[in-house]
Motif scaffolding. Structure first.
Motif, PDB file in Angstrom:
ATOM      1  N   ILE A  60       0.828  -1.130   0.066  1.00 29.43           N
ATOM      2  CA  ILE A  60      -0.164   0.013  -0.082  1.00 29.43           C
ATOM      3  C   ILE A  60       0.839   1.336  -0.108  1.00 29.43           C
ATOM      4  CG2 ILE A  60      -0.228   0.148   2.423  1.00 29.43           C
ATOM      5  CD1 ILE A  60      -3.169   0.923   2.080  1.00 29.43           C
ATOM      6  N   GLY A  61       0.539   2.295  -0.764  1.00 28.52           N
ATOM      7  CA  GLY A  61       1.083   3.589  -0.689  1.00 28.52           C
ATOM      8  C   GLY A  61       0.757   4.239   0.727  1.00 28.52           C
ATOM      9  N   TRP A  62       1.833   4.220   1.505  1.00 29.80           N
ATOM     10  CA  TRP A  62       1.840   4.976   2.801  1.00 29.80           C
ATOM     11  C   TRP A  62       1.545   6.485   2.716  1.00 29.80           C
ATOM     12  CZ3 TRP A  62       4.016   8.621   6.006  1.00 29.80           C
ATOM     13  CH2 TRP A  62       3.711   8.830   7.306  1.00 29.80           C
ATOM     14  N   ARG A  63       0.532   7.117   3.533  1.00 26.13           N
ATOM     15  CA  ARG A  63       0.287   8.345   3.582  1.00 26.13           C
ATOM     16  C   ARG A  63       0.057   8.816   4.985  1.00 26.13           C
ATOM     17  NH1 ARG A  63       1.877   7.353  -0.833  1.00 26.13           N
ATOM     18  NH2 ARG A  63       0.846   7.676  -2.787  1.00 26.13           N
ATOM     19  N   PRO A  64       0.207   9.986   5.289  1.00 28.83           N
ATOM     20  CA  PRO A  64       0.190  10.397   6.802  1.00 28.83           C
ATOM     21  C   PRO A  64      -1.301  10.135   7.282  1.00 28.83           C
ATOM     22  CG  PRO A  64       1.410  12.005   5.713  1.00 28.83           C
ATOM     23  CD  PRO A  64       1.066  11.054   4.559  1.00 28.83           C
ATOM     24  N   ASP A  65      -2.269  10.312   6.333  1.00 26.45           N
ATOM     25  CA  ASP A  65      -3.848  10.207   6.670  1.00 26.45           C
ATOM     26  C   ASP A  65      -4.232   8.723   6.924  1.00 26.45           C
ATOM     27  OD1 ASP A  65      -2.898  11.975   4.279  1.00 26.45           O
ATOM     28  OD2 ASP A  65      -4.646  13.249   4.987  1.00 26.45           O
ATOM     29  N   ILE A  66      -3.534   7.774   6.171  1.00 23.02           N
ATOM     30  CA  ILE A  66      -3.948   6.612   6.603  1.00 23.02           C
ATOM     31  C   ILE A  66      -2.702   5.661   7.575  1.00 23.02           C
ATOM     32  CG2 ILE A  66      -5.581   6.264   4.797  1.00 23.02           C
ATOM     33  CD1 ILE A  66      -3.269   4.902   3.002  1.00 23.02           C
ATOM     34  N   ALA A  67      -2.026   6.471   8.093  1.00 25.14           N
ATOM     35  CA  ALA A  67      -0.869   5.774   8.891  1.00 25.14           C
ATOM     36  C   ALA A  67      -1.334   4.746   9.719  1.00 25.14           C
ATOM     37  CB  ALA A  67      -0.008   6.923   9.507  1.00 25.14           C
TER      38      ALA A  67
END
Lengths: 274, 148
Positions: free
Chosen positions: A9-16
């Motif tokens: 998955i692409g890690w993004r702060p919003d879905i950390a």
């Protein structure tokens, strides 16, 4: 990348928080420009690294397809982030994002000409001089083509990969979007590409506007047609990793889980969700 | 189209971001779709950086944003939103609900509109659209926030 990482998955702060709780996760990607080149990693990323998840820096601003040489400061940051994450490879796009000192604000297609191939090859070479690891190049979703294209997409991409010795980051949703908007067969491109050079794949969602143009938004659900294309690709040559790329309008966890599970089902890799 | 790759790329970027004429040979419908998609992407990024500005504009946000941004290439979403908010204030069109957000930025960072914003060293009091904001030692207090 010879290790099979499976679904990522692409890690993004919003879905950390969500990514933190994926028990089977072995592979993630992070936007390189969002990672500090030294010092502390953002919390969620540090935890992923501690539990042994491989994290690939994904550059978006190098402008490898620009006629101008890559900015050495941007390349230095990119290389530092790769070391910071102890990444086995990095990735960037076959695209340009600025010209004449003006930022486009998005990835733009380059003409499929010999001159443009030369520009990409030169910029990839300049970038690789600073990198300790291989680079994978991603063909973008383009809403329009240049008027002076000399090569078809397969020949253009293959020539760039051969001359740069780069790996391929194949975005299955981009293949789908381009084929839909050009009225061509998406799977036909698979016959023209060196599939054994795929380092990993992106899988993302999009939506069509009322004028019938399909936009690779990364903010919509992954369409079933893209998942079918994932299955088609894996039937020919299964890439070592495939990851969900979502960049906004994040849905509830259950929807992300359903999308990750759908990628697992289409590729035959084990689920990574709880 | 003719010219070096650098010139042709610059001409395309100018058409997409600055309202310059589209170089010959491109499909105008498809490039227009890309231009609008680019504005939408930027609108979302600026809205994340300037939630009160975008929120105060409500359903008109994209219209307000694109009227301003269509001829202005991005300088990053912080500065884009800042430049737009100042522009709206100068025209007396900044919604009151967006005043405190601009005042907080004006009080904490120094920004001359051309160089990147830098932190302010000295205390600052800023009033924007009826909102009062005081910054001292890096700490920010909204003293007055007009009802939306």
């Amino acid at each position: 990348m010879t290790i099979e990482y499976g679904v990522g998955i692409g890690w993004r702060p919003d879905i950390a928080g969500y990514v933190d709780r994926l028990p089977g996760l072995r592979f993630a990607e992070v936007v390189a420009e969002s990672v500090p080149p030294e010092g502390e990693l953002p919390d969620g990323l540090a935890r992923l690294r501690e539990r042994g998840v491989t994290v690939i820096p994904h550059g978006t601003r190098l402008s490898l397809g620009g006629a101008e040489p890559v900015d050495p400061a941007r390349v230095a940051h990119f290389a530092a982030v790769a070391r910071q994450l102890d990444a086995p490879l990095v990735s960037e796009h076959i695209a340009f994002v600025r010209a004449g000192g003006v930022e486009a604000g998005h990835l733009l297609p380059i003409p499929r000409t010999r001159e443009a191939v030369d520009a990409v090859v030169a910029n990839v070479r300049r970038t690789r001089e600073e990198l300790d690891v291989p680079i994978a190049l991603e063909p973008i979703a383009a809403l329009f083509d240049w008027p002076d294209d000399e090569l078809d997409e397969g020949a253009f991409l293959t020539e760039i990969l051969e001359r740069t010795e780069a790996l391929l980051l194949l975005d299955v949703a981009n293949v789908y979007a381009n084929a839909l908007n050009r009225g061509t067969d998406p799977a036909a491109l698979f016959d023209r590409l060196p599939l054994e050079r795929i380092a990993y794949c992106h899988v993302a969602g999009g939506s069509a506007t009322p004028d019938g143009i399909y936009h690779d938004t990364h903010t919509d659900a992954v369409p079933p047609e893209v998942l079918e294309l994932v299955a088609e690709l894996c039937g020919r040559h299964r890439p070592p990793a495939l990851m969900l790329e979502r960049d906004g309008d994040y849905p509830p966890a259950a929807e992300l889980t359903a999308e990750l599970d759908a990628i697992a089902a289409a590729s035959g890799y084990p689920r990574v969700t709880p | 189209m003719t010219g070096s790759l650098a010139d042709r790329q610059a001409a395309l970027v100018a058409a997409l971001t600055s309202g310059a004429p589209l170089p010959g040979g491109f499909d105008p419908r498809l490039v227009e779709a890309a231009r609008v998609a680019l504005l939408r992407k930027r609108a979302g990024e600026v809205a994340r950086n300037w939630p009160e500005l975008a929120g105060a504009c409500g359903r008109e946000w994209f219209e307000v944003w694109s009227a301003w941004a269509a001829t202005r290439p991005t300088r990053g979403s912080l500065r884009d939103g800042w430049d737009l908010a100042r522009d709206l204030r100068a025209r007396g069109e900044l919604p009151a609900a967006a005043g405190a957000e601009l005042a907080v930025r004006e009080a904490t960072l120094t920004y001359d509109g051309s160089a990147p914003p830098r932190p302010r060293r000295r205390p600052a009091l800023r009033t924007v659209a009826g909102a009062w904001v005081l910054q001292a030692g890096g700490r920010v207090r909204v003293l007055r926030r007009p009802a939306a």
